[in-house]
Design a protein around this motif. Sequence first.
Motif, PDB file in Angstrom:
ATOM      1  N   TRP A 156      56.043 -55.800   8.147  1.00  0.00           N
ATOM      2  CA  TRP A 156      56.178 -54.880   9.266  1.00  0.00           C
ATOM      3  C   TRP A 156      56.278 -53.442   8.769  1.00  0.00           C
ATOM      4  O   TRP A 156      55.664 -52.532   9.320  1.00  0.00           O
ATOM      5  CB  TRP A 156      57.414 -55.242  10.082  1.00  0.00           C
ATOM      6  N   SER A 159      52.937 -52.220   7.543  1.00  0.00           N
ATOM      7  CA  SER A 159      52.088 -51.893   8.686  1.00  0.00           C
ATOM      8  C   SER A 159      52.438 -50.523   9.258  1.00  0.00           C
ATOM      9  O   SER A 159      51.548 -49.732   9.611  1.00  0.00           O
ATOM     10  CB  SER A 159      52.242 -52.973   9.760  1.00  0.00           C
ATOM     11  N   CYS A 160      53.731 -50.233   9.344  1.00  0.00           N
ATOM     12  CA  CYS A 160      54.174 -48.925   9.852  1.00  0.00           C
ATOM     13  C   CYS A 160      53.736 -47.800   8.924  1.00  0.00           C
ATOM     14  O   CYS A 160      53.349 -46.709   9.379  1.00  0.00           O
ATOM     15  CB  CYS A 160      55.697 -48.911  10.010  1.00  0.00           C
ATOM     16  N   GLU A 161      53.800 -48.051   7.640  1.00  0.00           N
ATOM     17  CA  GLU A 161      53.397 -47.021   6.669  1.00  0.00           C
ATOM     18  C   GLU A 161      51.904 -46.729   6.784  1.00  0.00           C
ATOM     19  O   GLU A 161      51.476 -45.568   6.651  1.00  0.00           O
ATOM     20  CB  GLU A 161      53.760 -47.478   5.257  1.00  0.00           C
ATOM     21  N   LYS A 162      51.113 -47.766   7.047  1.00  0.00           N
ATOM     22  CA  LYS A 162      49.678 -47.549   7.254  1.00  0.00           C
ATOM     23  C   LYS A 162      49.429 -46.765   8.534  1.00  0.00           C
ATOM     24  O   LYS A 162      48.556 -45.884   8.571  1.00  0.00           O
ATOM     25  CB  LYS A 162      48.951 -48.896   7.312  1.00  0.00           C
ATOM     26  N   ASP A 163      50.195 -47.072   9.574  1.00  0.00           N
ATOM     27  CA  ASP A 163      50.067 -46.321  10.821  1.00  0.00           C
ATOM     28  C   ASP A 163      50.395 -44.849  10.601  1.00  0.00           C
ATOM     29  O   ASP A 163      49.740 -43.964  11.168  1.00  0.00           O
ATOM     30  CB  ASP A 163      51.010 -46.906  11.884  1.00  0.00           C
ATOM     31  N   GLN A 164      51.410 -44.607   9.776  1.00  0.00           N
ATOM     32  CA  GLN A 164      51.783 -43.223   9.501  1.00  0.00           C
ATOM     33  C   GLN A 164      50.663 -42.489   8.769  1.00  0.00           C
ATOM     34  O   GLN A 164      50.366 -41.324   9.057  1.00  0.00           O
ATOM     35  CB  GLN A 164      53.065 -43.175   8.675  1.00  0.00           C
ATOM     36  N   GLU A 165      50.037 -43.172   7.822  1.00  0.00           N
ATOM     37  CA  GLU A 165      48.927 -42.560   7.084  1.00  0.00           C
ATOM     38  C   GLU A 165      47.765 -42.220   8.006  1.00  0.00           C
ATOM     39  O   GLU A 165      47.031 -41.258   7.760  1.00  0.00           O
ATOM     40  CB  GLU A 165      48.461 -43.513   5.985  1.00  0.00           C
ATOM     41  N   ASN A 166      47.629 -43.006   9.066  1.00  0.00           N
ATOM     42  CA  ASN A 166      46.552 -42.759  10.029  1.00  0.00           C
ATOM     43  C   ASN A 166      47.007 -41.867  11.186  1.00  0.00           C
ATOM     44  O   ASN A 166      46.321 -41.790  12.212  1.00  0.00           O
ATOM     45  CB  ASN A 166      46.045 -44.091  10.594  1.00  0.00           C
ATOM     46  N   SER A 167      48.173 -41.248  11.001  1.00  0.00           N
ATOM     47  CA  SER A 167      48.718 -40.295  11.980  1.00  0.00           C
ATOM     48  C   SER A 167      49.044 -40.936  13.322  1.00  0.00           C
ATOM     49  O   SER A 167      49.066 -40.248  14.352  1.00  0.00           O
ATOM     50  CB  SER A 167      47.737 -39.126  12.196  1.00  0.00           C
ATOM     51  N   ALA A 168      49.295 -42.224  13.333  1.00  0.00           N
ATOM     52  CA  ALA A 168      49.698 -42.894  14.571  1.00  0.00           C
ATOM     53  C   ALA A 168      51.165 -42.571  14.859  1.00  0.00           C
ATOM     54  O   ALA A 168      51.979 -42.482  13.938  1.00  0.00           O
ATOM     55  CB  ALA A 168      49.513 -44.396  14.444  1.00  0.00           C
ATOM     56  N   ILE A 170      54.950 -42.962  15.554  1.00  0.00           N
ATOM     57  CA  ILE A 170      55.940 -44.006  15.254  1.00  0.00           C
ATOM     58  C   ILE A 170      57.301 -43.510  15.695  1.00  0.00           C
ATOM     59  O   ILE A 170      57.712 -42.401  15.376  1.00  0.00           O
ATOM     60  CB  ILE A 170      55.967 -44.329  13.743  1.00  0.00           C
TER      61      ILE A 170
END
Length: 312
Positions: A156, A159-168, A170
Amino acid sequence: MVITYKNLQLTENSEVVFSLMTNLTLEASNCSSCIQDGYHLLLPIIQLASLKVHPILSDCSEIANLEILQLMSSMSRSRVGRILNQLTSDARHDVQTNLSTVEEAFHLSLLSPENVADTDKPHHDFKGIVTDCLCQAGVDINSQKLLRVQEQTCNWLLSCEKDQENSAPISPSDVNQMILKSLNELTACSIELFHQIGQILLMENPREISTYGTRASAIKNLTKVLSSEVELQSTKFADFILRISKNNEETVGSQLLQKQESSPEFISPIVTNIYLEASNSSTYIEDGFQLLLPVIQLALVKAHPASAGLEG
């Protein structure tokens, strides 16, 4: 205190209580519903010990694991004392020497470093370390539930770290809820694991006396690994919350709610609470570990030749 249970007069030290408790918990070891049923059957007996439950455990099966572990510990301590009183002075001295070896192995400050998770590393082989500790402890236990909780938490966060890299976007609040849930589940799984270890120690055939010190050390190492995992998870999540809050503050056009949740006034209490809950979880795990000391000591006493034929 004496209560009547199924037409039996029971006290806290009753051999009938001890046998009933161990048999029910053995049958319930791989069945959540059985654990709950066994818990309700044992509830009048558990009340003898006036046992208390930490608020971090809320599920019925989790409470059952804890209370039965506490009862195991209390009754094992009493039985050890009664058996020792029946031994000759020479035999008692020999047994007590072995008991002291096990007790020394239960000192967490004397932990062997080779099986401890390094919280300075971003990842470690949690599954391998746990499996190795259980093997050295000589207990055949399915630890998949514990391993699954740890793996899900790690996935989990990745997954959050990848979302952060994609500027999603959080939310720090969502991350906070996840780590608190993870700490709760990790603590509950640890207590369940100790409960299962206690079952095996009480029901297994006697082992060589010399093995009990090694087994105690392995359980101690397992405990430290679990506590270290709590520290590792809390540190990772706290650091991640600080990173996303900083990122939300710096992002142009962030929503008002994001900016509010990124303010120091909002973030500081969250981070503080994460470390507080992690500390509580570690303490709770270590307390559960200490409950196993009288249990493994009883297993040792029963395995000693001098206590053959004696009952506590």
